[in-house]
Write a protein that holds these residues in place. Structure first.
Motif, PDB file in Angstrom:
ATOM      1  N   ALA A 183       0.814  -1.229   0.000  1.00  0.00           N
ATOM      2  CA  ALA A 183       0.000   0.000   0.000  1.00  0.00           C
ATOM      3  C   ALA A 183       0.836   1.262   0.000  1.00  0.00           C
ATOM      4  N   VAL A 186       0.019   4.346  -2.150  1.00  0.00           N
ATOM      5  CA  VAL A 186      -1.373   4.209  -2.586  1.00  0.00           C
ATOM      6  C   VAL A 186      -2.323   4.690  -1.491  1.00  0.00           C
ATOM      7  N   LEU A 187      -2.119   4.207  -0.269  1.00  0.00           N
ATOM      8  CA  LEU A 187      -2.930   4.646   0.871  1.00  0.00           C
ATOM      9  C   LEU A 187      -2.146   5.632   1.719  1.00  0.00           C
ATOM     10  N   GLU A 221      -9.838  -3.873  -4.785  1.00  0.00           N
ATOM     11  CA  GLU A 221     -10.323  -2.514  -4.996  1.00  0.00           C
ATOM     12  C   GLU A 221     -10.825  -1.960  -3.670  1.00  0.00           C
ATOM     13  N   VAL A 233      -9.006   2.993  -5.071  1.00  0.00           N
ATOM     14  CA  VAL A 233      -7.614   2.638  -5.326  1.00  0.00           C
ATOM     15  C   VAL A 233      -7.515   1.122  -5.402  1.00  0.00           C
ATOM     16  N   GLU A 234      -6.406   0.642  -5.960  1.00  0.00           N
ATOM     17  CA  GLU A 234      -6.159  -0.794  -6.034  1.00  0.00           C
ATOM     18  C   GLU A 234      -4.854  -1.134  -5.324  1.00  0.00           C
ATOM     19  N   VAL A 235      -4.905  -2.184  -4.515  1.00  0.00           N
ATOM     20  CA  VAL A 235      -3.725  -2.662  -3.797  1.00  0.00           C
ATOM     21  C   VAL A 235      -3.704  -4.178  -3.904  1.00  0.00           C
TER      22      VAL A 235
END
Length: 379
Positions: A183, A186-187, A221, A233-235
């Motif tokens: 992540a 992303v996060l 997702e 977002v995608e992780v």
């Protein structure tokens, strides 16, 4: 001519005695060495027994009635207070259990104490590092346990209010992102995770379950709330010992619709969650849920009411028995530790969530048939 044993001497004729004397001469060398060896071994054994060990001892700790009071300084105060809402009289007891640990790194029990604990069904002997992880100071450990208790109390309030039908924000909030983890980039800290693959999450356990269901072969997702706006977002989770993880830390943030105050000093860890939640439900609903019975239990809880495993359950069983309980609520995932260690006269029910625990307590309070509820095997 008279004959004498090697260790006797002939009597002088003038002694006037009819029998020979029995004065003993020096013992044989082998016998003297044996005696000295026994004395040395005894001394070594006593000294060794008094030496510290690599173990600590777990034994039943204090028992607290979540419907009652506890000492706070010089006064007795309720464990649960709900000052601005209508509450109802309660009966009986809903006891939470604790475990006392004898020993700390650098001050562990002696071998005498460990042997006594091994022979006592109410106590357990465990390696010191199982309770006090290496590299973690006693102060840091105590701080972590205190924080875990505070978090569990907040989760207990949330679980009870959800059980009673209250609607309020329950936010799974990012509190850290592992560097170079899946992540990372992303996060962000303070992101609120709203859903995973379209399924809403309202607790940390629900988030973990959704990530595990997604697996590590495809991206998950995530719908997150960031600075007041929803973002997708995608992780792609990675494997960590058989568990799919995102590489983030999370915490729960609640906005409770009513004020619930829980008081319990000098107790750490998250295992009181389920019993606090039951106590809150009992106080906010008409009628005495226990019917006057003494009921004990243990288990973590999350805001959705899921009951999780705890440590020291064997000692807690004996603590419940000594406090007069006849019914014990245990997390289903702890049943394997319970089997073969249930004190006589104690019925142990296996619970998975708060709703089930509440049903069992109400059935016991009404003296209704409890055969439909799962129990932990006694043997």
């Amino acid at each position: 001519m008279a004959l004498f044993d090697d260790d006797r001497s002939p009597l002088p004729e003038s002694s006037g005695l009819d029998e020979p004397s029995h004065r003993r001469g020096p013992r044989p060398v082998r016998e003297r060495i044996g005696w000295w060896a026994a004395i040395v071994a005894t001394v070594i054994g006593i000294v060794f027994a008094l030496f510290p060990t690599p173990y600590v001892i777990e034994r039943p700790g204090p028992v607290y009635d979540t419907l009652g009071t506890a000492e706070h300084g010089d006064e007795e105060i309720p464990l649960i207070e709900i000052p601005d809402e209508r509450t109802y009289p309660t009966e009986g007891e809903l006891n939470l259990l604790t475990v006392s640990v004898v020993g700390r790194p650098g001050s562990t029990p002696t071998w005498f104490e460990v042997l006594g604990a091994w022979l006592d069904r109410q106590q357990s002997v465990v390696p010191v590092e199982a309770i006090f992880p290496p590299g973690l100071s006693n102060e840091d450990r105590d701080a972590q346990n205190s924080a875990a208790m505070v978090d569990s109390q907040q989760d207990a309030i949330a679980a009870a209010l959800v059980e009673l039908g209250y609607d309020f924000p329950r936010e799974v909030t990012v509190s850290g992102v592992v560097e170079d983890g899946p992540a990372d980039g992303v996060l962000q800290d303070d992101d609120v995770v709203l859903a995973v693959n379209g399924t809403e999450v309202f607790s940390i356990d629900e988030l973990r379950s959704a990530v595990q269901d997604n697996g590590t072969d495809a991206p998950a997702e995530l719908t997150v709330l960031r600075d007041g706006e929803e973002v997708s977002v995608e992780v792609t989770p990675t494997d960590n010992g058989g568990t799919a993880v995102l590489g983030i830390g999370v915490r729960m943030v609640y906005e409770f619709p009513i004020d619930v105050e829980l008081q319990l000093d000098d107790v750490g860890g998250p295992s009181a969650g389920m019993m606090f939640a039951l106590g809150i439900v009992d106080k906010l609903t008409p009628g005495a849920m226990t019917g006057g019975e003494i009921i004990a239990g243990t288990g973590t809880i999350d805001s959705s009411g899921i009951v999780g495993p705890i440590g020291g359950i064997r000692q807690k069983l004996w603590g419940a028995k000594d406090a007069g309980a006849t019914v014990f609520l245990a997390p289903e995932s702890n049943c394997d530790e319970v089997t073969g260690h249930v004190p006589d006269g104690l019925d142990v029910f296996a619970v998975t969530d708060l709703d089930q625990a509440r049903e069992i307590v109400e059935a016991v309070g009404e003296d209704a048939d409890t055969d439909a509820f799962a129990t932990c095997p006694t043997s």
